[in-house]
Structure formats: C-alpha cells, structure tokens
Design an enzyme around this catalytic site. Sequence first.
Site, PDB file in Angstrom:
ATOM      1  N   GLU A   1      54.578   2.592  43.775  1.00 17.14           N
ATOM      2  CA  GLU A   1      55.823   3.352  43.970  1.00 17.14           C
ATOM      3  C   GLU A   1      55.447   4.810  43.789  1.00 17.14           C
ATOM      4  OE1 GLU A   1      58.465   5.705  43.685  1.00 17.14           O
ATOM      5  OE2 GLU A   1      58.783   4.947  41.659  1.00 17.14           O
TER       6      GLU A   1
ATOM      7  N   CYS B   1      62.371   9.294  40.814  1.00 20.23           N
ATOM      8  CA  CYS B   1      61.924   9.173  42.200  1.00 20.23           C
ATOM      9  C   CYS B   1      63.090   9.003  43.163  1.00 20.23           C
ATOM     10  CB  CYS B   1      60.950   8.012  42.333  1.00 20.23           C
ATOM     11  SG  CYS B   1      61.547   6.476  41.619  1.00 20.23           S
TER      12      CYS B   1
ATOM     13  N   GLU C   1      58.819  16.502  47.344  1.00 26.00           N
ATOM     14  CA  GLU C   1      59.528  15.947  46.198  1.00 26.00           C
ATOM     15  C   GLU C   1      59.558  16.994  45.081  1.00 26.00           C
ATOM     16  OE1 GLU C   1      59.638  11.871  43.578  1.00 26.00           O
ATOM     17  OE2 GLU C   1      57.673  12.680  44.071  1.00 26.00           O
TER      18      GLU C   1
END
Length: 480
Positions: free
Chosen positions: A253, A287, A381
Amino acid sequence: MTDSPPASEVGCLIAGSWTTGGTTADRVGPWVRQVVTTARQADGSDVEAALRYARRGATAVARMSPAARAAVLERASAEILRRRDTLARLLALELGKPVTDGGGEIDRVADTFAVCAAEARQIGGEVLPVAGWQRGVGNTALTHRAPAGITLAITPFNAPANLLAHKLGASFAAGNTTLVKPPPQAPASSAAVVRVLLDCGMPPEAVQVLHGGGEVGAALSAAPEVAVISFTGSPATGHAVARAAGAKRLVMELGGNAATIVCDDADLTAAARICAATGYSNSGQSCISVQRVYVDRGRYDDFLDLFTDEVRKLRVGDPLDPDTAVGSMVDDAAAERVVRWAEEAAAAGATITTGGDRDGATVTPTVVAAPPADARLIRDEVFGAVVSVTPFDDFDAVIATCNDSRYGLQAGLFTYDVRRIFTAWRELEVGGLVVNGSSNFRLDHLPFGGVKESGFGRESPRWMIDDYTTVKTLILRGIS
C-alpha cells in the site's frame, strides 16, 4: 504545553527476549520538542539471529490450532481496550496525534484483532470435483491453506498501531511467524501493541521486532527465509523493498492523492463538515486523507465558504488535550512541505482561504482554492494538513480528471444520483469508492488497497490470510 514524561527505552524483541543497549536512536516528539523514546537499533547480527529463530519457530506456530490462535487474538482485542488511554498517549507523544484520533486508532486495533480471530476460525479448504474430467475419474482431491512460514511486516508512522494489527494479526491468524520492522517515528507505540499480544498468550516464536532504518528493512526484505512481505509506506520505499525482496509474495500500500467529488445534488453542509473532519484528522497524514475536492461549479462558491468556515473551527494544539482536533505533523520537514506546496499553488494563481502557515511541526489547517492542474498539491501526495478545492463543469470530465493521477487508492462522492454512483464505481481508477462520504473512510473488515502506484494486494484480515497462506493439494488415487 503538557509536560512529557522522561524518555522511555524500547528494545528489540529477538529470539524471545527484549534486548536493549547497543546503538540507539532517539525519537523527538514533534509537539513536546524533546526526546520521548530511545529505541535500540538492530544490526546485521540481530537480523541473522532473528531469522534463525524464525526458522525454528515457524513450525511451532503452524502447529497451533486455529482455535488457539483465535483465542489469543480475542483476548488481545479486549486487552487493547483496557490499555486504550496509555496507548493513545504514546501515539500523542511520539507522533503529535491528538488523543481523540489515537483513541480511535486503538478502538480499530481492537476491532482488527477481533476480525482476525474470526477469520482464523474460517481457514479451510475444498473437496475438488476431479471426476468432472475423464482422467480424474476414480480419484479424490482436497486442498487446505497452509501457513506461508515467515512473514515480514513493515509499518508506517501514520497509523502504527492499527496497521501493525492488520499485518501481524492476520499473519498470526494464518499460522505464521512474523518479523516486524516498525517505523522509526513510533517505536514505543509499535512495541506496546506487540506486548499486548504476548501478554495475551501469543507464543514468543510468533513475533520478533527489529527497530532501525532502511538498511534493516532491506536486509529483512532480501532474506530468502521470508515468504511474504506486507509493506505500507511511500512509493519510493516500496520500490526499494520490492527490489530487495526479489521473487517473494508482496502486499503493498503505497499512498495516494485522494479525490472527493461533490455533485450539484449533494448536501453541501454535510459534505463540507465531513471533508473538513477527514481532511485534517491526523494532520492529513493518511493515505486516503481528503487531498483534492472537486465541486460542481454551480455549488462551488457556497461549498468553498462552508468548507473554509468548518476548517477554521478545527481546534489546533496540544495533542494530549482531548479537545484538540489537529495536532502536529510527524516532523518540521513534513510541515514545511505543506506550507511550501500551498505557497507554490498560490503563486500560480490559487487562493489560500485559510491557513498557510506553521509553528514548528504544527500546520494551521490550510485550504487552497482552484490550484492549477499541474500544481504539486494536485499531482503528488502531500500527506499533510492541506486540502485543495476546484470547480468542475461536467461529471464525465471530472472522472477523467480524478483518474489523471499515478495514484488510485480511494475516492469519495457526494450525490444521490444512482447513475452517477455506478458510473463512478465502474470508471474511477481506485480500489474503493465511498458514497456520501469522503475518501477518508475505512472499515477494517472490508478489502482495502489500490491500483497503479497506490500498490497491489488488499489489506483486511480475510484477504490478507489468502496472501499469508499457501494452497496445498492432496490427491488420493483410486479413492472415489
């Protein structure tokens, strides 16, 4: 500022013993600005000793009955709640996570252990229909799921307790022994979760803990004894783990830049409130944290005003204060990244409607209106306390805009239009879609994971047990 206690010493758990001394690393709490944890750092000899012990211990763990493993996990689920306040405080000291968020994470750990226990009881196999083909007539075949053997869990700082619970809990439920490589930012929080399991009857052969940096993770990843690696972290580190691992089973992940779409029929008040709460919880260090919000142009101005007002209401401060909604980020560098990316977007034409500054590692929750599509705040991100809000004119076009990303973990959608819901579910390039909620929502017993650079595999006990076990086939000739 709340006074912090003296720094706690955290050892490595190797071959059944907690080992302190030797080389250590200090963790400076991002809010208290002083050392809160001193952790022993594993070296090459520790890695070798852990692998030797794991080879011997794997058989002992595999021979435990599923009922016995489930009982340990059920006791741990109850015990973790008894230690809830202590663990939430550890998270606040090491990470600056508000105790309200930390308490919520510990509640999820309890749920995760309970789900792992239930899944341990469900591991089974099949009687295969071999006689459906002529060569199979007269034979009988069965399968069962056998433990993979030795697994490696590499966990991140943002949810160190619950993500460890997923990886270690599911691995143990499947009958494996697990090597844990915790994040350097949360050594005490990680060790505390392991201690709960050991106190509740997990055999020492089932788990070892090795603190350290990338070199420890690389050495463990490359070890031929390790059969499965479950990693949560940045894409760059994930790629390094994969290169070191070689031909191993991987569950990864790797993050995202999650989008949430607000349509013209949405409840704007609810959408603004939910996006504010889930865009800045844990200072946006998730996330699936709300990073990009796209709003129908006809409702854009109203949503931006409502959202900005909700963000301004968030109380920023001491993470040990139960009234605090937003604490500090993991360190000053992370906070500086948020401020810098917001400033870059503003210089390119966006508007900062609130926030945009920091005090050390603490960022004032920041809203950036209408950043350009090529802004880093959109493309990459940010993993921090900033959310962008952008208008859109066409639903199909905004789906394409959301998909124009190298990430694809999870998305949110506010609408009551069933056609839009199913269109988004089919066409958004993500692992999960949350309707009338933001991207930042997860139930620990449902499959969770992404596509593209957000990783592969699914985390959740049931799906992880598939990765943590091997299908073994038994063929009985002449028995039908």
